[in-house]
Design a protein around this motif. Sequence first.
Motif, PDB file in Angstrom:
ATOM      1  N   GLY A 145       0.792  -1.216  -0.141  1.00 42.48           N
ATOM      2  CA  GLY A 145       0.022  -0.033   0.146  1.00 42.48           C
ATOM      3  C   GLY A 145       0.875   1.488  -0.054  1.00 42.48           C
ATOM      4  N   LEU A 146       1.844   1.381   0.868  1.00 40.77           N
ATOM      5  CA  LEU A 146       2.831   2.243   0.942  1.00 40.77           C
ATOM      6  C   LEU A 146       3.659   2.753  -0.565  1.00 40.77           C
ATOM      7  CD1 LEU A 146       4.538   4.300   2.480  1.00 40.77           C
ATOM      8  CD2 LEU A 146       6.281   2.672   2.656  1.00 40.77           C
ATOM      9  N   TYR A 147       3.899   1.651  -1.239  1.00 35.64           N
ATOM     10  CA  TYR A 147       4.436   1.703  -2.707  1.00 35.64           C
ATOM     11  C   TYR A 147       3.464   2.138  -3.514  1.00 35.64           C
ATOM     12  CZ  TYR A 147       6.340   0.109  -7.154  1.00 35.64           C
ATOM     13  OH  TYR A 147       6.796   0.318  -8.219  1.00 35.64           O
ATOM     14  N   TRP A 148       2.259   1.770  -3.472  1.00 30.83           N
ATOM     15  CA  TRP A 148       1.349   2.256  -4.537  1.00 30.83           C
ATOM     16  C   TRP A 148       0.819   3.646  -4.016  1.00 30.83           C
ATOM     17  CZ3 TRP A 148       0.953   0.405  -8.985  1.00 30.83           C
ATOM     18  CH2 TRP A 148       1.058  -0.804  -9.343  1.00 30.83           C
ATOM     19  N   LEU A 149       0.809   4.283  -2.732  1.00 39.36           N
ATOM     20  CA  LEU A 149       0.434   5.537  -2.367  1.00 39.36           C
ATOM     21  C   LEU A 149       1.766   6.326  -2.863  1.00 39.36           C
ATOM     22  CD1 LEU A 149      -1.299   7.347  -0.770  1.00 39.36           C
ATOM     23  CD2 LEU A 149      -0.043   7.010   1.189  1.00 39.36           C
ATOM     24  N   LEU A 150       3.000   6.094  -2.604  1.00 37.37           N
ATOM     25  CA  LEU A 150       4.252   6.975  -2.928  1.00 37.37           C
ATOM     26  C   LEU A 150       4.121   7.106  -4.415  1.00 37.37           C
ATOM     27  CD1 LEU A 150       6.620   6.113  -0.403  1.00 37.37           C
ATOM     28  CD2 LEU A 150       5.381   8.173  -0.332  1.00 37.37           C
ATOM     29  N   ARG A 151       4.087   5.874  -5.111  1.00 37.54           N
ATOM     30  CA  ARG A 151       3.904   6.041  -6.584  1.00 37.54           C
ATOM     31  C   ARG A 151       3.177   6.952  -7.053  1.00 37.54           C
ATOM     32  NH1 ARG A 151       8.356   4.883  -9.423  1.00 37.54           N
ATOM     33  NH2 ARG A 151       9.658   3.457  -8.384  1.00 37.54           N
ATOM     34  N   ALA A 152       1.797   6.715  -6.438  1.00 33.97           N
ATOM     35  CA  ALA A 152       0.705   7.720  -7.120  1.00 33.97           C
ATOM     36  C   ALA A 152       0.827   9.049  -6.769  1.00 33.97           C
ATOM     37  CB  ALA A 152      -0.582   7.162  -6.359  1.00 33.97           C
ATOM     38  N   ARG A 164       7.491  -0.160 -17.532  1.00 36.40           N
ATOM     39  CA  ARG A 164       8.706  -0.846 -17.123  1.00 36.40           C
ATOM     40  C   ARG A 164       8.671  -0.740 -15.534  1.00 36.40           C
ATOM     41  NH1 ARG A 164      13.572   1.247 -15.284  1.00 36.40           N
ATOM     42  NH2 ARG A 164      15.382  -0.330 -15.179  1.00 36.40           N
ATOM     43  N   SER A 165       8.261   0.160 -14.675  1.00 31.60           N
ATOM     44  CA  SER A 165       8.198   0.079 -13.363  1.00 31.60           C
ATOM     45  C   SER A 165       7.105  -0.792 -12.807  1.00 31.60           C
ATOM     46  CB  SER A 165       7.575   1.587 -12.752  1.00 31.60           C
ATOM     47  OG  SER A 165       8.818   2.485 -13.082  1.00 31.60           O
ATOM     48  N   LEU A 166       6.033  -1.002 -13.678  1.00 28.39           N
ATOM     49  CA  LEU A 166       4.935  -1.899 -13.258  1.00 28.39           C
ATOM     50  C   LEU A 166       5.511  -3.163 -13.596  1.00 28.39           C
ATOM     51  CD1 LEU A 166       2.148  -2.412 -12.348  1.00 28.39           C
ATOM     52  CD2 LEU A 166       1.299  -2.314 -14.653  1.00 28.39           C
ATOM     53  N   ALA A 167       6.196  -3.614 -14.495  1.00 23.37           N
ATOM     54  CA  ALA A 167       6.623  -4.922 -14.772  1.00 23.37           C
ATOM     55  C   ALA A 167       7.829  -5.225 -13.604  1.00 23.37           C
ATOM     56  CB  ALA A 167       7.275  -4.817 -16.274  1.00 23.37           C
ATOM     57  N   LEU A 168       8.575  -4.436 -13.139  1.00 19.21           N
ATOM     58  CA  LEU A 168       9.395  -4.624 -12.284  1.00 19.21           C
ATOM     59  C   LEU A 168       8.705  -5.068 -11.009  1.00 19.21           C
ATOM     60  CD1 LEU A 168      12.381  -2.159 -12.862  1.00 19.21           C
ATOM     61  CD2 LEU A 168      12.587  -4.422 -13.030  1.00 19.21           C
ATOM     62  N   TYR A 169       7.919  -4.155 -10.449  1.00 17.70           N
ATOM     63  CA  TYR A 169       7.017  -4.426  -9.412  1.00 17.70           C
ATOM     64  C   TYR A 169       6.505  -5.743  -9.330  1.00 17.70           C
ATOM     65  CZ  TYR A 169       3.262  -4.179  -5.991  1.00 17.70           C
ATOM     66  OH  TYR A 169       2.690  -4.279  -5.065  1.00 17.70           O
ATOM     67  N   THR A 200      10.803 -13.043   1.933  1.00 18.99           N
ATOM     68  CA  THR A 200       9.458 -12.161   2.494  1.00 18.99           C
ATOM     69  C   THR A 200      10.128 -10.939   2.922  1.00 18.99           C
ATOM     70  OG1 THR A 200       8.029 -13.795   2.863  1.00 18.99           O
ATOM     71  CG2 THR A 200       7.622 -11.983   3.740  1.00 18.99           C
ATOM     72  N   TYR A 201      10.925 -10.974   3.885  1.00 16.35           N
ATOM     73  CA  TYR A 201      11.377  -9.487   4.769  1.00 16.35           C
ATOM     74  C   TYR A 201      12.158  -8.869   3.663  1.00 16.35           C
ATOM     75  CZ  TYR A 201       9.655 -11.889   9.036  1.00 16.35           C
ATOM     76  OH  TYR A 201       8.644 -12.244   9.717  1.00 16.35           O
ATOM     77  N   TRP A 202      13.048  -9.511   2.782  1.00 17.91           N
ATOM     78  CA  TRP A 202      14.012  -8.691   1.864  1.00 17.91           C
ATOM     79  C   TRP A 202      13.096  -8.086   0.877  1.00 17.91           C
ATOM     80  CZ3 TRP A 202      18.776  -7.328   2.480  1.00 17.91           C
ATOM     81  CH2 TRP A 202      19.426  -6.819   1.567  1.00 17.91           C
ATOM     82  N   THR A 203      12.087  -8.804   0.483  1.00 17.07           N
ATOM     83  CA  THR A 203      11.068  -8.115  -0.471  1.00 17.07           C
ATOM     84  C   THR A 203      10.465  -6.880   0.176  1.00 17.07           C
ATOM     85  OG1 THR A 203      10.803 -10.236  -1.644  1.00 17.07           O
ATOM     86  CG2 THR A 203       9.210  -8.587  -2.275  1.00 17.07           C
ATOM     87  N   TYR A 204      10.141  -7.124   1.229  1.00 20.72           N
ATOM     88  CA  TYR A 204       9.513  -5.838   1.883  1.00 20.72           C
ATOM     89  C   TYR A 204      10.368  -4.598   2.037  1.00 20.72           C
ATOM     90  CZ  TYR A 204       5.816  -8.742   4.431  1.00 20.72           C
ATOM     91  OH  TYR A 204       4.762  -9.337   4.639  1.00 20.72           O
ATOM     92  N   GLY A 205      11.751  -5.015   2.357  1.00 17.14           N
ATOM     93  CA  GLY A 205      12.915  -3.825   2.237  1.00 17.14           C
ATOM     94  C   GLY A 205      12.904  -3.509   0.912  1.00 17.14           C
ATOM     95  N   CYS A 206      13.005  -4.073  -0.137  1.00 18.33           N
ATOM     96  CA  CYS A 206      12.853  -3.624  -1.568  1.00 18.33           C
ATOM     97  C   CYS A 206      11.740  -2.939  -2.120  1.00 18.33           C
ATOM     98  CB  CYS A 206      13.341  -5.036  -2.352  1.00 18.33           C
ATOM     99  SG  CYS A 206      14.772  -5.490  -2.376  1.00 18.33           S
ATOM    100  N   VAL A 207      10.797  -3.304  -1.721  1.00 17.99           N
ATOM    101  CA  VAL A 207       9.465  -2.605  -2.103  1.00 17.99           C
ATOM    102  C   VAL A 207       9.447  -1.101  -1.456  1.00 17.99           C
ATOM    103  CG1 VAL A 207       7.022  -2.439  -1.650  1.00 17.99           C
ATOM    104  CG2 VAL A 207       7.990  -4.409  -2.416  1.00 17.99           C
ATOM    105  N   VAL A 208      10.104  -1.254  -0.205  1.00 17.95           N
ATOM    106  CA  VAL A 208       9.713   0.006   0.647  1.00 17.95           C
ATOM    107  C   VAL A 208      10.877   1.092  -0.206  1.00 17.95           C
ATOM    108  CG1 VAL A 208      10.470   1.271   2.579  1.00 17.95           C
ATOM    109  CG2 VAL A 208       8.966  -0.724   2.596  1.00 17.95           C
ATOM    110  N   GLY A 228      13.163   5.108  -5.996  1.00 18.68           N
ATOM    111  CA  GLY A 228      12.716   4.577  -7.336  1.00 18.68           C
ATOM    112  C   GLY A 228      13.045   3.387  -7.944  1.00 18.68           C
ATOM    113  N   ASP A 229      13.006   3.037  -9.118  1.00 15.62           N
ATOM    114  CA  ASP A 229      13.121   1.619  -9.669  1.00 15.62           C
ATOM    115  C   ASP A 229      14.337   1.344  -9.396  1.00 15.62           C
ATOM    116  OD1 ASP A 229      10.533   1.424 -10.763  1.00 15.62           O
ATOM    117  OD2 ASP A 229      10.872   2.358 -12.488  1.00 15.62           O
ATOM    118  N   SER A 230      15.485   2.201  -9.283  1.00 15.60           N
ATOM    119  CA  SER A 230      16.870   1.789  -9.278  1.00 15.60           C
ATOM    120  C   SER A 230      16.973   0.645  -7.745  1.00 15.60           C
ATOM    121  CB  SER A 230      17.787   2.405  -9.219  1.00 15.60           C
ATOM    122  OG  SER A 230      17.547   3.580  -8.197  1.00 15.60           O
TER     123      SER A 230
END
Length: 172
Positions: free
Chosen positions: A29-36, A46-51, A99-107, A113-115
Amino acid sequence: MAQKAVKTLAASNTRRLNQTLYATLATHGLYWLLRALLFRRSFSGRSLALYILLSAPQLLVNFWFERIARPVYHADGSVRRAGEDLEAKGLTEYLWDVTYWTYGCVVLAALLGDSAWWLWGVVPVYSGYAAWTTYTGMRGGYTDAVGVPQPGAASKRQQKMEKRGGQKVAYR
């Protein structure tokens, strides 16, 4: 007494799965909120595909945990099936790391940004390292493990006993 262990495991699994669900909803939710709000112009296909590509493993792991560990109850409230132990070692432990590493990467991807998605590459590198060390340990018979005495080497106690003239047996 066994029923107590089943109830404890069911309660523990329910609590852990609920925490994971809330953390997943908050993180994505934080990801989508900040992206929006902040990165609207830089958000592309490209960002959507990476996500989708890089958060899918974590979402699949959460779905799998729900399937194997969510307790099932009878109509009277007694536990029918407690589910698998989410504190188990081995694969379960590794899946929690994913799971935890993905949380960190998503945040970080939401904030930087995508990098930041490049950080997800650590997971396969670590997996390869763990597999290689396990393979070489098995091939070598685990003899180079710390604390494992070598076949030809005597322990300190044995060395002291040999120095004193060997083990002497006293008869009464």
